[in-house]
Design a protein around this motif. Structure first.
Motif, short mmCIF file in Angstrom:
data_model
loop_
_atom_site.label_atom_id
_atom_site.label_comp_id
_atom_site.label_asym_id
_atom_site.label_seq_id
_atom_site.Cartn_x
_atom_site.Cartn_y
_atom_site.Cartn_z
N THR A 174 -4.10 2.64 -6.14
CA THR A 174 -5.42 2.12 -7.07
C THR A 174 -5.21 2.60 -8.33
N ASN A 185 -4.26 -8.96 -10.33
CA ASN A 185 -3.51 -9.10 -9.40
C ASN A 185 -3.00 -10.48 -9.35
N GLY A 221 -1.13 7.04 5.93
CA GLY A 221 -2.12 6.32 5.47
C GLY A 221 -3.34 6.42 6.21
N HIS A 222 -4.20 5.66 5.49
CA HIS A 222 -5.59 5.45 6.23
C HIS A 222 -5.53 4.06 6.87
N ASP A 223 -4.72 3.20 6.46
CA ASP A 223 -4.68 1.77 7.19
C ASP A 223 -3.32 1.25 6.92
N GLY A 279 -0.06 -5.51 -7.52
CA GLY A 279 -1.38 -5.05 -7.27
C GLY A 279 -1.58 -4.16 -5.89
N TRP A 280 -1.02 -5.04 -4.65
CA TRP A 280 -1.33 -4.36 -3.47
C TRP A 280 -0.43 -3.12 -3.01
N ARG A 284 5.15 2.60 -1.05
CA ARG A 284 5.51 3.51 -1.97
C ARG A 284 5.89 4.86 -1.40
N LYS A 344 4.84 6.73 1.36
CA LYS A 344 4.09 7.95 1.95
C LYS A 344 4.40 7.81 3.34
N MET A 348 -12.53 -7.60 -7.14
CA MET A 348 -11.44 -7.81 -6.11
C MET A 348 -10.52 -9.07 -6.74
N ASP A 359 -1.34 -2.09 5.04
CA ASP A 359 -1.58 -3.05 4.25
C ASP A 359 -0.43 -3.94 4.26
N GLY A 412 0.79 -1.16 0.08
CA GLY A 412 -0.04 0.00 -0.06
C GLY A 412 0.84 1.36 0.08
N GLY A 413 0.26 2.36 0.53
CA GLY A 413 0.81 3.62 0.59
C GLY A 413 2.21 3.54 1.30
N1 DCT Z 1 -5.75 -3.33 -3.51
C1 DCT Z 1 -5.78 -4.32 -4.60
N2 DCT Z 1 -6.88 -5.08 -4.34
C2 DCT Z 1 -7.63 -5.12 -3.28
C3 DCT Z 1 -7.50 -4.11 -2.51
C4 DCT Z 1 -6.57 -3.06 -2.53
O1 DCT Z 1 -5.02 -4.60 -5.38
N3 DCT Z 1 -8.51 -5.91 -3.21
C5 DCT Z 1 -4.57 -2.30 -3.78
C6 DCT Z 1 -5.10 -0.87 -4.24
C7 DCT Z 1 -3.98 -0.11 -3.44
C8 DCT Z 1 -3.33 -1.07 -2.17
O2 DCT Z 1 -3.68 -2.17 -2.59
C9 DCT Z 1 -3.62 -0.72 -1.04
O3 DCT Z 1 -5.03 -0.12 -0.81
P1 DCT Z 1 -5.39 0.74 0.06
O4 DCT Z 1 -5.04 0.92 1.63
O5 DCT Z 1 -6.99 1.13 0.04
O6 DCT Z 1 -4.55 2.26 -0.63
P2 DCT Z 1 -3.39 2.89 -0.27
O7 DCT Z 1 -2.80 3.25 -1.39
O8 DCT Z 1 -2.46 2.14 0.68
O9 DCT Z 1 -3.94 4.15 0.65
P3 DCT Z 1 -3.77 4.59 2.17
O10 DCT Z 1 -2.48 5.18 2.17
O11 DCT Z 1 -4.86 5.59 2.33
O12 DCT Z 1 -4.00 3.56 2.91
#
Ligand code: DCT
Ligand code: MG
Length: 459
Positions: A423, A443, A311-313, A418-419, A306, A308, A366, A315, A302-303
């Motif tokens: 997005t 993914n 983040g909001h969560d 993907g993760w 990358r 950042k 998804m 991952d 996630g972020g």
């Molecule tokens: N993703 C994916 N498949 C999913 C859910 C998410 O491929 N079923 C990807 C999209 C971005 C990444 O995983 C993480 O998702 P988020 O937490 O929603 O996005 P983020 O970029 O981490 O944003 P934030 O920093 O706000 O958490």
């Protein structure tokens, strides 16, 4: 769904009323249901069939004329591209006027310029207006743009993202994506926009985005956003409910588990998670994973992957070295967290992974891996960061949203890509793979679009 190259012209397609004779074999229509509505589409399809037209119910490779009613060009083309049709195909994309005129004439009329619905992105790229525009050096694909965390246009991108969110919450996916794309393009610029003129040569900036930037629509947009927020909360608001206590004590309101958890920990989970907190959460997850499967490894995605800072969560992707080891891993982890008394909420999604059913042709679908959405307690003392003293001294932890995904090892590389997100980057990478490279990416794997064969299946 434009992958099928077959040029077969079905005599009668599904949804037709009878066995009408096909008179015009060189023309196959496809009517876009979006905005037109299902019943009108059925009516018009049957009308065309009764006049000897061939109408395909799906956007297959045999379609020669796509007919749309009531869709903005930009939304329509985004939808068509998402369903596999690009301007590279020689399919006509037409207004309903061509259809109605052809129905009155009882035959397919020659297509004139006025019937065409042009792709605004292509128009922008290849306009032949008298004063030629310089070709934009900014790619329309996010995966081809170098975007750092230094956002020089934050004032505009914040605004566009608020609007995108507003559109998403009110179910308008097309405009939502358009605003997100515009924000993504602005984020990739290495300088601030100084004048609206500078937007002229940027890709993916639709008229709405440009207008919004130009008039600095901030106060109105924010009030719009605030007034329409979530549908559920609107509904509660209209019923006179104003406080959390009122909602919780209203006997007619049944909160689902996720809403309950969301309310209980709202203050925490609506606050951004810092990098230090994410790192502390990683230690917690690594510890749990070690107990459950010592050979498994944890990677932040996630972020935070990358770069950042917030983040909001948080991952995480879990890598198990042997195929099949991912089975049962997440329930065991959830169980471990529960026993440690740090689990506040868990929603486990079992794997529905079946390589035979892939590739998926939908961007938003998804992936099918084992995953879970958690709310976990993070002890404040476990976080290495300077912080203000907790005024109320109420509790020594905060609630954090955590996503875990556990793909099978042979799919790990694609799942990690993907993760990692974002997005929009994922979306554009898939669009780029499809339109520019003839591949289908998701993914789980990369496929050749024509043969559907998996590429690098040993990854
Ligand atoms: N993703 C994916 N498949 C999913 C859910 C998410 O491929 N079923 C990807 C999209 C971005 C990444 O995983 C993480 O998702 P988020 O937490 O929603 O996005 P983020 O970029 O981490 O944003 P934030 O920093 O706000 O958490
Ligand atoms: Mg995230």
């Amino acid at each position: 769904m434009f992958e099928s190259p077959k040029r077969r012209r079905p005599e009668v397609t599904s949804g037709s009323r009878g066995h009408e004779e096909v008179k015009f074999r060189d023309v196959t229509l496809y009517l876009v249901e979006r905005r037109m509505g299902k019943s009108r589409r059925t009516f018009l399809s049957n009308l065309a069939r009764s006049k000897g037209f061939c109408v395909d119910d799906s956007l297959s490779g045999g379609v020669t004329h796509v007919v749309s009613e009531g869709n903005a060009a930009q939304d329509l083309w985004m939808w068509l591209e998402d369903h596999g049709l690009s301007e590279a195909h020689d399919t006509h994309v037409l207004t309903i006027s061509w259809f109605t005129e052809s129905m009155s004439a009882g035959r397919p009329l020659p297509v004139e310029m006025r019937h065409h619905i042009q792709n605004p992105a292509v128009e922008q790229r290849s306009s032949s207006s008298p004063a030629p525009k310089p070709v934009s050096t900014v790619s329309p694909f996010a995966c081809q743009r170098r975007t750092t965390l230094d956002n020089h246009n934050k004032n505009f991108t914040d605004l566009l993202e608020v609007l995108a969110e507003n559109m998403e919450l009110s179910g308008n996916q097309g405009p939502c994506l358009a605003f997100r794309r515009a924000a993504s393009v602005l984020k990739s610029l290495n300088t601030a926009l100084r004048h609206p003129e500078e937007m002229k040569h940027l890709p993916c900036l639709g008229e709405h985005s440009k207008a919004i930037i130009e008039v600095e629509y901030l106060s109105l947009s924010l009030s719009l956003y605030l007034s329409s927020a979530l549908r559920t909360s609107e509904n509660w608001f209209s019923r006179g409910l104003r406080t959390l206590e009122q909602i919780l004590s209203d006997p007619t309101i049944r909160l689902n588990r996720m809403q309950t958890a969301g309310f209980l920990f709202y203050d925490d989970i609506s606050r951004p998670v810092s990098r230090a907190e994410a790192e502390a959460m990683k230690v917690l997850v690594e510890d749990a994973v070690k107990r459950v499967n010592p050979s498994a490894r944890v990677c932040i995605t996630g972020g935070f992957r990358r770069g950042k800072d917030f983040g909001h969560d948080v991952d995480f992707i879990i890598r198990t070295p042997e195929p099949g080891q991912e089975d049962g891993l997440l329930p065991a982890l959830i169980d471990w967290f529960r026993r440690q008394n740090v689990l506040l909420y868990a929603d486990l999604q079992e794997s529905t992974f079946d390589l035979g059913k892939l590739p998926s042709r939908r961007f938003e679908s998804m992936d099918h891996f084992h995953k879970c959405f958690l709310i976990v307690k993070l002890k404040r003392d476990d976080v290495c960061e300077e912080r203000e003293r907790d005024e109320d001294g109420r509790r020594d932890w905060r609630a954090i949203r955590v996503d875990l995904v556990a793909p099978p090892i042979e799919r790990y590389a694609y799942a990690l890509l993907g993760w990692t997100g974002s997005t929009l980057f994922d979306r554009d990478l898939r669009r780029f793979a499809r339109l520019e490279r003839g591949k289908l990416l998701d993914n789980h794997a990369l496929y050749d679009k024509a043969t559907k064969a998996k590429e690098n299946s040993s990854m």
